[in-house]
Design a protein around this motif. Structure first.
Motif, PDB file in Angstrom:
ATOM      1  N   ALA A  48       0.825  -1.215   0.000  1.00  0.00           N
ATOM      2  CA  ALA A  48       0.000   0.000   0.000  1.00  0.00           C
ATOM      3  C   ALA A  48       0.857   1.263   0.000  1.00  0.00           C
ATOM      4  O   ALA A  48       0.505   2.263  -0.634  1.00  0.00           O
ATOM      5  CB  ALA A  48      -0.939  -0.003   1.200  1.00  0.00           C
ATOM      6  N   LEU A  49       1.992   1.218   0.699  1.00  0.00           N
ATOM      7  CA  LEU A  49       2.839   2.413   0.820  1.00  0.00           C
ATOM      8  C   LEU A  49       3.883   2.518  -0.279  1.00  0.00           C
ATOM      9  O   LEU A  49       4.403   3.603  -0.547  1.00  0.00           O
ATOM     10  CB  LEU A  49       3.528   2.431   2.180  1.00  0.00           C
ATOM     11  CG  LEU A  49       2.603   2.611   3.387  1.00  0.00           C
ATOM     12  CD1 LEU A  49       3.401   2.538   4.681  1.00  0.00           C
ATOM     13  CD2 LEU A  49       1.852   3.926   3.306  1.00  0.00           C
ATOM     14  N   GLY A  50       4.220   1.404  -0.916  1.00  0.00           N
ATOM     15  CA  GLY A  50       5.205   1.443  -1.980  1.00  0.00           C
ATOM     16  C   GLY A  50       6.550   1.941  -1.492  1.00  0.00           C
ATOM     17  O   GLY A  50       7.057   1.495  -0.460  1.00  0.00           O
ATOM     18  N   ALA A  51       7.109   2.924  -2.205  1.00  0.00           N
ATOM     19  CA  ALA A  51       8.434   3.432  -1.854  1.00  0.00           C
ATOM     20  C   ALA A  51       8.446   4.114  -0.499  1.00  0.00           C
ATOM     21  O   ALA A  51       9.500   4.224   0.146  1.00  0.00           O
ATOM     22  CB  ALA A  51       8.918   4.403  -2.934  1.00  0.00           C
ATOM     23  N   ARG A  52       7.276   4.554  -0.025  1.00  0.00           N
ATOM     24  CA  ARG A  52       7.216   5.244   1.272  1.00  0.00           C
ATOM     25  C   ARG A  52       7.417   4.296   2.451  1.00  0.00           C
ATOM     26  O   ARG A  52       7.693   4.738   3.561  1.00  0.00           O
ATOM     27  CB  ARG A  52       5.883   5.971   1.425  1.00  0.00           C
ATOM     28  CG  ARG A  52       5.728   7.172   0.522  1.00  0.00           C
ATOM     29  CD  ARG A  52       4.461   7.946   0.812  1.00  0.00           C
ATOM     30  NE  ARG A  52       3.267   7.229   0.407  1.00  0.00           N
ATOM     31  CZ  ARG A  52       2.031   7.701   0.537  1.00  0.00           C
ATOM     32  NH1 ARG A  52       1.831   8.893   1.077  1.00  0.00           N
ATOM     33  NH2 ARG A  52       0.993   7.011   0.138  1.00  0.00           N
ATOM     34  N   PHE A  53       7.249   3.009   2.207  1.00  0.00           N
ATOM     35  CA  PHE A  53       7.339   2.045   3.303  1.00  0.00           C
ATOM     36  C   PHE A  53       8.708   2.082   3.981  1.00  0.00           C
ATOM     37  O   PHE A  53       8.809   1.933   5.195  1.00  0.00           O
ATOM     38  CB  PHE A  53       7.061   0.632   2.781  1.00  0.00           C
ATOM     39  CG  PHE A  53       7.172  -0.440   3.830  1.00  0.00           C
ATOM     40  CD1 PHE A  53       6.170  -0.634   4.769  1.00  0.00           C
ATOM     41  CD2 PHE A  53       8.294  -1.266   3.886  1.00  0.00           C
ATOM     42  CE1 PHE A  53       6.271  -1.623   5.734  1.00  0.00           C
ATOM     43  CE2 PHE A  53       8.406  -2.258   4.847  1.00  0.00           C
ATOM     44  CZ  PHE A  53       7.390  -2.432   5.777  1.00  0.00           C
ATOM     45  N   ARG A  54       9.739   2.273   3.193  1.00  0.00           N
ATOM     46  CA  ARG A  54      11.102   2.206   3.740  1.00  0.00           C
ATOM     47  C   ARG A  54      11.366   3.283   4.779  1.00  0.00           C
ATOM     48  O   ARG A  54      12.130   3.072   5.728  1.00  0.00           O
ATOM     49  CB  ARG A  54      12.121   2.313   2.612  1.00  0.00           C
ATOM     50  CG  ARG A  54      13.551   2.157   3.086  1.00  0.00           C
ATOM     51  CD  ARG A  54      14.511   2.020   1.933  1.00  0.00           C
ATOM     52  NE  ARG A  54      15.858   1.749   2.412  1.00  0.00           N
ATOM     53  CZ  ARG A  54      16.903   1.558   1.623  1.00  0.00           C
ATOM     54  NH1 ARG A  54      16.742   1.584   0.310  1.00  0.00           N
ATOM     55  NH2 ARG A  54      18.097   1.324   2.131  1.00  0.00           N
ATOM     56  N   HIS A  55      10.731   4.455   4.605  1.00  0.00           N
ATOM     57  CA  HIS A  55      11.035   5.571   5.498  1.00  0.00           C
ATOM     58  C   HIS A  55       9.828   6.099   6.255  1.00  0.00           C
ATOM     59  O   HIS A  55       9.961   7.064   7.002  1.00  0.00           O
ATOM     60  CB  HIS A  55      11.648   6.727   4.686  1.00  0.00           C
ATOM     61  CG  HIS A  55      12.893   6.360   3.950  1.00  0.00           C
ATOM     62  ND1 HIS A  55      14.068   6.059   4.590  1.00  0.00           N
ATOM     63  CD2 HIS A  55      13.127   6.210   2.617  1.00  0.00           C
ATOM     64  CE1 HIS A  55      14.995   5.757   3.702  1.00  0.00           C
ATOM     65  NE2 HIS A  55      14.454   5.839   2.494  1.00  0.00           N
ATOM     66  N   PHE A  56       8.673   5.442   6.122  1.00  0.00           N
ATOM     67  CA  PHE A  56       7.470   6.065   6.666  1.00  0.00           C
ATOM     68  C   PHE A  56       7.523   6.177   8.184  1.00  0.00           C
ATOM     69  O   PHE A  56       7.992   5.326   8.891  1.00  0.00           O
ATOM     70  CB  PHE A  56       6.217   5.311   6.204  1.00  0.00           C
ATOM     71  CG  PHE A  56       5.845   4.115   7.009  1.00  0.00           C
ATOM     72  CD1 PHE A  56       4.649   4.080   7.691  1.00  0.00           C
ATOM     73  CD2 PHE A  56       6.684   3.012   7.070  1.00  0.00           C
ATOM     74  CE1 PHE A  56       4.299   2.961   8.435  1.00  0.00           C
ATOM     75  CE2 PHE A  56       6.334   1.902   7.797  1.00  0.00           C
ATOM     76  CZ  PHE A  56       5.144   1.870   8.487  1.00  0.00           C
ATOM     77  N   ASN A  57       7.092   7.343   8.654  1.00  0.00           N
ATOM     78  CA  ASN A  57       7.025   7.652  10.081  1.00  0.00           C
ATOM     79  C   ASN A  57       8.343   7.490  10.832  1.00  0.00           C
ATOM     80  O   ASN A  57       8.333   7.140  12.006  1.00  0.00           O
ATOM     81  CB  ASN A  57       5.954   6.808  10.758  1.00  0.00           C
ATOM     82  CG  ASN A  57       4.574   7.166  10.272  1.00  0.00           C
ATOM     83  OD1 ASN A  57       4.384   8.210   9.660  1.00  0.00           O
ATOM     84  ND2 ASN A  57       3.625   6.313  10.512  1.00  0.00           N
ATOM     85  N   GLN A  58       9.447   7.750  10.184  1.00  0.00           N
ATOM     86  CA  GLN A  58      10.731   7.663  10.873  1.00  0.00           C
ATOM     87  C   GLN A  58      10.971   8.869  11.776  1.00  0.00           C
ATOM     88  O   GLN A  58      11.860   8.833  12.615  1.00  0.00           O
ATOM     89  CB  GLN A  58      11.877   7.541   9.867  1.00  0.00           C
ATOM     90  CG  GLN A  58      11.985   6.176   9.214  1.00  0.00           C
ATOM     91  CD  GLN A  58      13.239   6.048   8.381  1.00  0.00           C
ATOM     92  OE1 GLN A  58      13.909   7.033   8.098  1.00  0.00           O
ATOM     93  NE2 GLN A  58      13.554   4.825   7.978  1.00  0.00           N
TER      94      GLN A  58
END
Length: 360
Positions: free
Chosen positions: A163-173
């Motif tokens: 669902a997050l795609g590329a954002r998954f790696r850095h989301f909510n850091q």
């Protein structure tokens, strides 16, 4: 459905909510100059210790304690004496061990000392205590990064990652969740009708200004029909029908200083699904100070039995199953303090009767 906080996901039949610890804010530089800029824009005070920590990257309990001691110019002997005056006996050796990261406060007396230390060192309330996790395992361990921690709970190629795609790696850091309160409502037909979440977030770095949340639904017929954000500003609401997932991006309305806190609250009404709901879960990749789950049942769809459980990761068998009572308000709740990473759920059964007709 399931919902997710700081890479947490909650799941209850009919819906799945993901709030990666609340699903965390997107990355922003953590520089001391930004902390100054934040204070100027918001008109809020920023402590010297928070500013120094932003510049040095001291975002752990030992680091923040050490920087605060240096800023105040207090020796461990003087701190120990000030604690003693307030009726708390903590030796210099123990304080030294805390600031070096060799041990952490865990007992009730030590946690009380941490609260008083925040006053002595002129830190915001909770600035030290919020950095403490559950009891530390014996031996040295290296904590995984944000993505690795999420993968440990969710596994590879999860719905959240898709669902997050590329954002998954850095989301909510840029943020971590301190407290989460989920309210799930089950309608007269026994299906999920609404979910609301309140999430208290603390900024890990200066400049954090948003968070991402993912709610995943089990039944294709259960789709979001109304979304309201009461704390924060809704910037994105994307429903991915193929993944049965809703992605929410909520802006805080300002950039946070390091260790600053904010509250995000949102509610999602759900269209009736075809299958009665039987559980709700939230996954978390990091430690929560407190997590409160509440499930309210329509008087015409009261369950015969409810219980709580924990999973170490998504898809693993539940453990720690314990029965929980239904209140006069037709709700069940679970309050977990010092909530560890994992999947935390509530499940219910309708007995021999048909859900939505009042039980067996």
């Amino acid at each position: 459905m399931s919902s997710d906080t700081d890479t947490d996901e909650a799941h209850a039949n009919g819906a799945h909510a993901t709030n990666p610890r609340a699903t965390e804010a997107q990355a922003a530089p953590a520089r001391a100059t930004e902390a100054h800029a934040t204070a100027a824009r918001t008109g809020e005070a920023i402590t010297t210790s928070a500013l120094h920590a932003a510049a040095t990257g001291a975002d752990t309990f030992p680091g923040v304690l050490r920087e605060a001691l240096n800023r105040r110019g207090l020796s461990l002997e003087r701190v120990s004496e000030r604690l003693r005056v307030r009726g708390i006996t903590i030796s210099q050796a123990t304080l030294s061990s805390w600031q070096r990261g060799r041990s952490q406060p865990e007992r009730a007396r030590s946690l009380q000392a941490v609260d008083v230390l925040e006053e002595i060192l002129e830190l915001p309330a909770g600035a030290l205590r919020s950095l403490l996790g559950p009891r530390r395992p014996r031996g040295r361990t290296t904590p995984p990064d944000a993505e690795g921690a999420a993968l440990q709970i969710l596994g590879e190629d999860s719905v959240v990652e898709k669902a997050l795609g590329a954002r998954f790696r850095h989301f909510n850091q840029e943020t971590s969740s301190l407290m989460v309160h989920d309210i799930v409502r089950v309608g007269e037909s026994g299906t999920l009708s609404a979910i609301s979440t309140t999430n208290v977030l603390r900024a890990k770095r200066a400049g954090a200004d948003r968070a991402i949340f993912v709610l995943s639904f089990d039944d294709e017929a259960a789709e979001p029909v109304d979304i309201k954000v009461t704390c924060g500003r809704l910037a994105e609401a994307t429903y991915l029908k193929g993944l049965k997932s809703l992605v929410l991006e909520v802006h805080f309305g300002r950039e946070l200083a390091k260790l600053d806190t904010t509250v995000v609250s949102y509610a999602v009404e759900v269209s009736p699904s075809e299958t009665p709901a039987t559980h709700y879960e939230r996954w978390s990749r990091t430690n929560l100070h407190e997590y409160l789950q509440q499930v309210f049942f329509h008087p015409g769809a009261l369950p015969a039995d409810c219980h709580r459980y924990v999973r170490d990761k998504v898809g693993e068998p539940p453990r720690g199953r314990r029965r929980i009572p239904l209140s006069e308000a037709h709700d069940v709740h679970v309050l977990t303090s010092r909530c560890k990473p994992g999947v935390h759920g509530v499940a219910w059964e309708y007995g021999t009767g048909t859900a939505g007709t009042g039980g067996p």
